[in-house]
Design an enzyme around this catalytic site. Sequence first.
Site, PDB file in Angstrom:
ATOM      1  N   ARG A 244      42.868  63.241  14.371  1.00 23.55           N
ATOM      2  CA  ARG A 244      44.124  63.430  15.382  1.00 23.55           C
ATOM      3  C   ARG A 244      44.448  61.647  15.305  1.00 23.55           C
ATOM      4  O   ARG A 244      43.504  60.700  15.686  1.00 23.55           O
ATOM      5  CB  ARG A 244      43.750  63.962  16.831  1.00 23.55           C
ATOM      6  CG  ARG A 244      43.858  65.492  16.707  1.00 23.55           C
ATOM      7  CD  ARG A 244      45.057  66.098  16.262  1.00 23.55           C
ATOM      8  NE  ARG A 244      45.179  67.639  16.487  1.00 23.55           N
ATOM      9  CZ  ARG A 244      44.975  68.346  15.637  1.00 23.55           C
ATOM     10  NH1 ARG A 244      44.455  67.861  14.276  1.00 23.55           N
ATOM     11  NH2 ARG A 244      45.049  69.782  15.548  1.00 23.55           N
ATOM     12  N   GLU A 272      53.287  60.648  16.330  1.00 19.24           N
ATOM     13  CA  GLU A 272      53.488  61.641  15.139  1.00 19.24           C
ATOM     14  C   GLU A 272      54.530  62.594  15.801  1.00 19.24           C
ATOM     15  O   GLU A 272      54.449  63.092  16.774  1.00 19.24           O
ATOM     16  CB  GLU A 272      51.955  62.408  15.155  1.00 19.24           C
ATOM     17  CG  GLU A 272      52.056  63.253  13.803  1.00 19.24           C
ATOM     18  CD  GLU A 272      50.808  63.905  13.617  1.00 19.24           C
ATOM     19  OE1 GLU A 272      50.665  65.178  13.477  1.00 19.24           O
ATOM     20  OE2 GLU A 272      49.667  63.200  13.128  1.00 19.24           O
ATOM     21  N   HIS A 291      50.418  64.707   7.895  1.00 22.88           N
ATOM     22  CA  HIS A 291      49.595  65.701   8.559  1.00 22.88           C
ATOM     23  C   HIS A 291      49.860  67.083   7.712  1.00 22.88           C
ATOM     24  O   HIS A 291      50.020  68.138   8.480  1.00 22.88           O
ATOM     25  CB  HIS A 291      50.088  66.094  10.113  1.00 22.88           C
ATOM     26  CG  HIS A 291      48.975  66.593  10.968  1.00 22.88           C
ATOM     27  ND1 HIS A 291      49.030  66.595  12.283  1.00 22.88           N
ATOM     28  CD2 HIS A 291      47.874  67.580  10.625  1.00 22.88           C
ATOM     29  CE1 HIS A 291      48.087  67.031  12.723  1.00 22.88           C
ATOM     30  NE2 HIS A 291      47.403  67.536  11.770  1.00 22.88           N
TER      31      HIS A 291
END
Length: 327
Positions: A244, A272, A291
């Site tokens: 993450r 993000e 991602h």
Amino acid sequence: MARRPLVSLPEAALAREVGVPLVGEDGRTDGAADVEAVVWDVARPAVEQMTAEQVERLALVVLPYHGSPAALGSLGDLPALRVVQTQTTGVDAVAAHVPDGVTLASAAGAHDAGTAEIALALLLASVRRIDDAVRDAQEGRWRGPEGLRPGLAGRTVLVLGAGGIGDAVVRRLRPFEVDVVRVASRARTDDLGPVHGVDELGALLQRADALVLAVPLTDGTRGLVDAGVLAALPDGAVVVNVARGPVVDTDALVAEVAAGRLRAALDVTDPEPLPPDHPLWRLPGAIVTPHVGGATDAMRPRVVALLRRQLAALAAGEPLENVVRGA
């Protein structure tokens, strides 16, 4: 006769793949199964997409894979809710919205292969300078080798995280003739060999040519890879993040990459999505993918298989898999 548990799935197609009968508008189902289902995408509160009777009965909610469900707060409006099931490995974006007393289960295992693949792809692309070649190709520029270039064989790769994804990364790395060093929250030995405790991280970093991050985002891992950790890495080392974004201090990483001392290969970022003007997009030595690591066509059948097992366990009153919190 007791009624079958009612569950919600975010799309009718997923219900068909799992083999769960959907409740029709007249209350009938289109098949026989241990549970019955309604479609709820969690984009709007349950009371806007279900009947009052369905809201009262709903026992398990399967969250959508993509996006951030806007109505997570309405989980508290479901009096019979017992389980929230994600389609993701990480649950950091969901956990705070799951009411007390409700079990939260992840899709751990479903994304291991895809995420490990992109970790290896990012590592190889960075070590072999594929990003430089792509930039050169856009300008029609051919730059042949001037001496020997970096390769992966013979290097030391430190994998931080010894869960399903970390282990999948290790298994894929070993044929590349690298020395793999594993680190997790505590020291132990398992089927893949020794695991160092995170208290040893500082010393281990000094000989790592690459650092692959595959840990969940928790209070203990948030900001774990800070300026001090990055400074301990040797010149030229690559930081690969498939965990993450907030596991890494982004400003510190940008500073190291901008200075040319480290390289970064990231499938996750903080923030993000990464804003269009963020320096990571343009820095030489940085590779960013949006991602997409776990989102391969291998993921869907694994999620379907997991949901079948979870719903069967729910109906039978048996323990669920991948429980993050709760019974």
